[in-house]
Motif scaffolding. Structure first.
Motif, PDB file in Angstrom:
ATOM      1  N   LEU A   1      -2.428   3.896   0.654  1.00  0.00           N
ATOM      2  CA  LEU A   1      -1.832   3.607  -0.460  1.00  0.00           C
ATOM      3  C   LEU A   1      -0.193   3.478  -0.320  1.00  0.00           C
ATOM      4  O   LEU A   1       0.400   2.842  -0.811  1.00  0.00           O
ATOM      5  CB  LEU A   1      -1.901   5.021  -1.302  1.00  0.00           C
ATOM      6  N   SER A   2       0.389   4.124   0.946  1.00  0.00           N
ATOM      7  CA  SER A   2       1.636   3.960   1.334  1.00  0.00           C
ATOM      8  C   SER A   2       2.058   2.712   1.512  1.00  0.00           C
ATOM      9  O   SER A   2       3.109   1.922   1.437  1.00  0.00           O
ATOM     10  CB  SER A   2       2.077   4.998   2.112  1.00  0.00           C
ATOM     11  N   ALA A   3       1.481   1.825   2.494  1.00  0.00           N
ATOM     12  CA  ALA A   3       1.270   0.471   3.088  1.00  0.00           C
ATOM     13  C   ALA A   3       1.138  -0.513   1.816  1.00  0.00           C
ATOM     14  O   ALA A   3       1.314  -1.773   2.016  1.00  0.00           O
ATOM     15  CB  ALA A   3       0.617   0.351   4.386  1.00  0.00           C
ATOM     16  N   CYS A   4      -0.008  -0.319   0.958  1.00  0.00           N
ATOM     17  CA  CYS A   4      -0.488  -0.860   0.047  1.00  0.00           C
ATOM     18  C   CYS A   4      -0.046  -0.617  -1.243  1.00  0.00           C
ATOM     19  O   CYS A   4      -0.848  -0.453  -2.264  1.00  0.00           O
ATOM     20  CB  CYS A   4      -2.050  -1.223   0.182  1.00  0.00           C
ATOM     21  N   GLY A   5       1.281  -0.421  -1.544  1.00  0.00           N
ATOM     22  CA  GLY A   5       1.537  -0.018  -2.952  1.00  0.00           C
ATOM     23  C   GLY A   5       1.532  -0.626  -3.960  1.00  0.00           C
ATOM     24  O   GLY A   5       1.598  -0.412  -5.339  1.00  0.00           O
TER      25      GLY A   5
ATOM     26  N   TRP B   1     -12.245  -1.978  -5.933  1.00  0.00           N
ATOM     27  CA  TRP B   1     -13.133  -2.844  -5.749  1.00  0.00           C
ATOM     28  C   TRP B   1     -13.287  -3.584  -7.115  1.00  0.00           C
ATOM     29  O   TRP B   1     -13.751  -3.031  -8.062  1.00  0.00           O
ATOM     30  CB  TRP B   1     -14.680  -2.166  -5.202  1.00  0.00           C
ATOM     31  N   ASP B   2     -13.411  -4.874  -7.061  1.00  0.00           N
ATOM     32  CA  ASP B   2     -13.516  -5.734  -8.222  1.00  0.00           C
ATOM     33  C   ASP B   2     -12.845  -5.178  -9.496  1.00  0.00           C
ATOM     34  O   ASP B   2     -13.497  -5.189 -10.803  1.00  0.00           O
ATOM     35  CB  ASP B   2     -14.987  -5.847  -8.435  1.00  0.00           C
ATOM     36  N   SER B   3     -11.522  -4.724  -9.513  1.00  0.00           N
ATOM     37  CA  SER B   3     -10.753  -4.519 -10.779  1.00  0.00           C
ATOM     38  C   SER B   3     -10.814  -2.890 -10.883  1.00  0.00           C
ATOM     39  O   SER B   3      -9.987  -2.407 -11.693  1.00  0.00           O
ATOM     40  CB  SER B   3     -11.197  -5.047 -11.756  1.00  0.00           C
ATOM     41  N   PHE B   4     -11.832  -2.109 -10.256  1.00  0.00           N
ATOM     42  CA  PHE B   4     -11.562  -0.654 -10.262  1.00  0.00           C
ATOM     43  C   PHE B   4     -10.778  -0.137  -9.182  1.00  0.00           C
ATOM     44  O   PHE B   4     -11.029  -0.387  -7.999  1.00  0.00           O
ATOM     45  CB  PHE B   4     -13.034   0.252 -10.079  1.00  0.00           C
ATOM     46  N   ASN B   5      -9.687   0.643  -9.703  1.00  0.00           N
ATOM     47  CA  ASN B   5      -8.854   1.148  -8.731  1.00  0.00           C
ATOM     48  C   ASN B   5      -8.752   2.708  -8.867  1.00  0.00           C
ATOM     49  O   ASN B   5      -8.672   3.191  -9.992  1.00  0.00           O
ATOM     50  CB  ASN B   5      -7.261   0.709  -9.001  1.00  0.00           C
ATOM     51  N   THR B   6      -9.210   3.330  -7.852  1.00  0.00           N
ATOM     52  CA  THR B   6      -9.333   4.899  -8.037  1.00  0.00           C
ATOM     53  C   THR B   6      -8.743   5.808  -6.869  1.00  0.00           C
ATOM     54  O   THR B   6      -8.418   5.306  -5.809  1.00  0.00           O
ATOM     55  CB  THR B   6     -10.824   5.268  -8.009  1.00  0.00           C
ATOM     56  N   LEU B   7      -8.574   6.811  -7.315  1.00  0.00           N
ATOM     57  CA  LEU B   7      -7.810   7.949  -6.294  1.00  0.00           C
ATOM     58  C   LEU B   7      -7.929   9.314  -6.621  1.00  0.00           C
ATOM     59  O   LEU B   7      -8.002   9.782  -7.954  1.00  0.00           O
ATOM     60  CB  LEU B   7      -6.241   7.825  -6.513  1.00  0.00           C
ATOM     61  N   LEU B   8      -8.639  10.000  -5.525  1.00  0.00           N
ATOM     62  CA  LEU B   8      -8.746  11.640  -5.521  1.00  0.00           C
ATOM     63  C   LEU B   8      -7.847  12.039  -4.401  1.00  0.00           C
ATOM     64  O   LEU B   8      -8.256  11.891  -3.495  1.00  0.00           O
ATOM     65  CB  LEU B   8      -9.895  11.913  -5.437  1.00  0.00           C
ATOM     66  N   ARG B   9      -6.585  12.810  -4.659  1.00  0.00           N
ATOM     67  CA  ARG B   9      -5.907  13.262  -3.842  1.00  0.00           C
ATOM     68  C   ARG B   9      -5.440  14.675  -4.123  1.00  0.00           C
ATOM     69  O   ARG B   9      -5.143  15.295  -4.832  1.00  0.00           O
ATOM     70  CB  ARG B   9      -4.632  12.415  -4.180  1.00  0.00           C
TER      71      ARG B   9
ATOM     72  N   VAL C   1      -2.965  -5.198 -11.596  1.00  0.00           N
ATOM     73  CA  VAL C   1      -1.837  -4.115 -12.166  1.00  0.00           C
ATOM     74  C   VAL C   1      -2.031  -2.681 -12.185  1.00  0.00           C
ATOM     75  O   VAL C   1      -1.064  -2.012 -12.012  1.00  0.00           O
ATOM     76  CB  VAL C   1      -1.610  -4.806 -13.973  1.00  0.00           C
ATOM     77  N   THR C   2      -3.420  -2.320 -12.357  1.00  0.00           N
ATOM     78  CA  THR C   2      -3.635  -0.981 -12.393  1.00  0.00           C
ATOM     79  C   THR C   2      -3.624  -0.321 -10.822  1.00  0.00           C
ATOM     80  O   THR C   2      -3.489   0.836 -10.670  1.00  0.00           O
ATOM     81  CB  THR C   2      -4.918  -0.561 -13.196  1.00  0.00           C
ATOM     82  N   ASP C   3      -3.865  -1.353  -9.969  1.00  0.00           N
ATOM     83  CA  ASP C   3      -3.640  -0.992  -8.628  1.00  0.00           C
ATOM     84  C   ASP C   3      -2.174  -0.612  -8.432  1.00  0.00           C
ATOM     85  O   ASP C   3      -1.732   0.346  -7.580  1.00  0.00           O
ATOM     86  CB  ASP C   3      -4.157  -1.985  -7.702  1.00  0.00           C
ATOM     87  N   LEU C   4      -1.281  -1.244  -9.032  1.00  0.00           N
ATOM     88  CA  LEU C   4       0.168  -1.135  -8.861  1.00  0.00           C
ATOM     89  C   LEU C   4       0.473   0.388  -9.568  1.00  0.00           C
ATOM     90  O   LEU C   4       1.447   0.939  -9.005  1.00  0.00           O
ATOM     91  CB  LEU C   4       1.001  -2.243  -9.569  1.00  0.00           C
ATOM     92  N   HIS C   5      -0.132   0.249 -10.662  1.00  0.00           N
ATOM     93  CA  HIS C   5       0.289   1.487 -11.250  1.00  0.00           C
ATOM     94  C   HIS C   5      -0.224   2.992 -10.578  1.00  0.00           C
ATOM     95  O   HIS C   5       0.648   3.814 -10.581  1.00  0.00           O
ATOM     96  CB  HIS C   5      -0.571   1.662 -12.670  1.00  0.00           C
ATOM     97  N   MET C   6      -1.235   2.775  -9.758  1.00  0.00           N
ATOM     98  CA  MET C   6      -1.771   3.713  -8.925  1.00  0.00           C
ATOM     99  C   MET C   6      -0.701   4.248  -7.979  1.00  0.00           C
ATOM    100  O   MET C   6      -0.444   5.475  -7.856  1.00  0.00           O
ATOM    101  CB  MET C   6      -3.163   3.315  -8.341  1.00  0.00           C
ATOM    102  N   SER C   7      -0.201   3.168  -7.507  1.00  0.00           N
ATOM    103  CA  SER C   7       0.902   3.562  -6.322  1.00  0.00           C
ATOM    104  C   SER C   7       2.159   3.912  -6.994  1.00  0.00           C
ATOM    105  O   SER C   7       2.517   5.010  -6.320  1.00  0.00           O
ATOM    106  CB  SER C   7       0.983   2.375  -5.614  1.00  0.00           C
ATOM    107  N   ASN C   8       2.503   3.415  -7.961  1.00  0.00           N
ATOM    108  CA  ASN C   8       3.785   3.898  -8.644  1.00  0.00           C
ATOM    109  C   ASN C   8       3.502   5.286  -9.172  1.00  0.00           C
ATOM    110  O   ASN C   8       4.662   5.978  -8.903  1.00  0.00           O
ATOM    111  CB  ASN C   8       4.248   2.847  -9.639  1.00  0.00           C
TER     112      ASN C   8
END
Length: 361
Positions: free
Chosen positions: A17-21, A317-325, A343-350
């Motif tokens: 996540l840090s490298a692919c924000g 994967w194919d528009s699903f962006n998920t995180l459990l941290r 765009v929601t991948d970018l939101h996840m990082s931000n």
């Protein structure tokens, strides 16, 4: 090949996540907002500036000291029916499925039914004798040398309609390894498909039945299930970009590495149950979040979790962006589920950065 490149890029994003924000699409951008007085105003300010109610969206829960300090749902689960996202909306977890598969293995380990040194061929003997050296631990830690069927050897023809049994049959006929087992680590979805098959063969249940009986139902994860060739996505659960339920335009039915569906509320129950040792005991959890491998393009990895300043898994994967941290020292957990692609991948990082900045992590 375009598809192979897309999957490779997704793999890199799965854990780093840090490298692919941000997004690989330079046209996608967000309004950067900063830390506010409270965690609620911090995240709401960002989302108010960057999300719309009529687009695919997200579901977020942030917990501190086992108390929910932030919860929000934005956007649509299904554009065609105008179904909004709520905290019980199921999302495909993508690679966040892997910690659950690892936990199933570790439950059997606690019961003495599986050893980390057991050979893969002890459980799936129809695979090639060339794989004799591969152990359960090699699969858990991505050190088996088995090619990743999603990025190393992608095939539209093979993966369309692919099942776990179909994947086992393919590798029984295609046994070449990328490197000697245990010699290095390289992220492989294939290994977690094989782990799901081990769970089924040892328990005598289908993988889906095992997960329901031993993880989902006991801790009240009522919106969680495994999708496969007999279990489609449930009505009301989130669709890719809120309008389709296929991967790369076709159905794929493998599970163990992906294919779990869960809601934010279910994952909130899961974080508490994991910390309270309701799923595996304290010693087993400690073993899982201890570094056992250093993976190419990923870094330290335990059993089903990436190990950084805490432990986590993410999925793309194919528009699903998920995180459990998990940030265990600060007693903070972040749950993020979305279906909006770049765009929601970018939101996840931000949003993860906002959480780190707010709590000074």
């Amino acid at each position: 090949m375009k598809t192979s490149l897309y999957v490779f890029i997704n793999l890199i994003c799965v854990l780093i996540l840090s490298a692919c924000g941000g997004s690989s699409d330079k046209s996608v951008s967000t309004n950067v907002t900063g830390v506010q007085d409270t965690i609620t105003s911090t995240i709401d300010t960002y989302l108010n500036a960057n999300s719309a109610p009529n687009e695919p969206g997200l579901s977020i829960i942030i917990k501190k000291d086992d108390v929910v300090v932030y919860q929000s749902n934005r956007g649509l689960a299904n554009k065609q029916t105008n179904t909004g996202i709520n905290s019980d909306t199921g999302f495909r977890l993508a690679s966040v499925s892997k910690p659950f598969t690892a936990l199933a293995i570790m439950q059997l380990y606690e019961q003495g039914l599986i050893s980390m040194e057991d050979k893969l061929l002890d459980y799936i003997p129809e695979l090639s004798s060339n794989w004799q050296a591969i152990t359960v631990e090699h699969l858990l830690t991505h050190r088996s040398g088995i090619p990743d069927f999603l990025n190393d050897i992608w095939s539209d023809k093979r993966n369309s309609g692919l099942t776990n049994q179909g994947l086992i049959q393919f590798f029984a006929k295609t046994p070449e390894l990328e490197f000697p087992p245990g010699s290095k680590g390289d992220y492989s979805n294939t290994g977690y498909v094989l782990l799901a098959e081990i769970v089924a063969r040892v328990s005598g249940l289908s993988f889906s039945e095992y997960m329901q009986q031993n993880i989902f139902t006991p801790i009240g994860m009522h919106n969680s299930y495994i999708t496969d060739e007999t279990t489609p996505l449930k009505m009301g659960d989130a669709l890719n970009f809120a309008d389709k339920d296929t991967y790369h335009g076709f159905k794929m039915y493998t599970y163990g590495s992906m294919a779990q569906v869960s809601s934010a509320n279910d994952l909130s129950k899961f974080t508490l149950a994991l910390k309270n040792h309701q799923i595996v005991n304290q010693q087993t959890l400690a073993l899982m979040i201890e570094p056992h491998a250093n993976l190419v393009n990923v870094g330290d990895y335990g059993y089903g979790f990436a190990i950084r300043d805490g432990f986590d898994h993410s999925g793309l994967w194919d528009s699903f962006n998920t995180l459990l941290r998990f940030y265990p020292e600060q007693e903070i957990e972040l749950i993020y589920l979305s279906n909006g692609g770049e765009v929601t991948d970018l939101h996840m990082s931000n949003i993860q950065k906002l959480v780190r900045d707010f709590y000074k992590l």
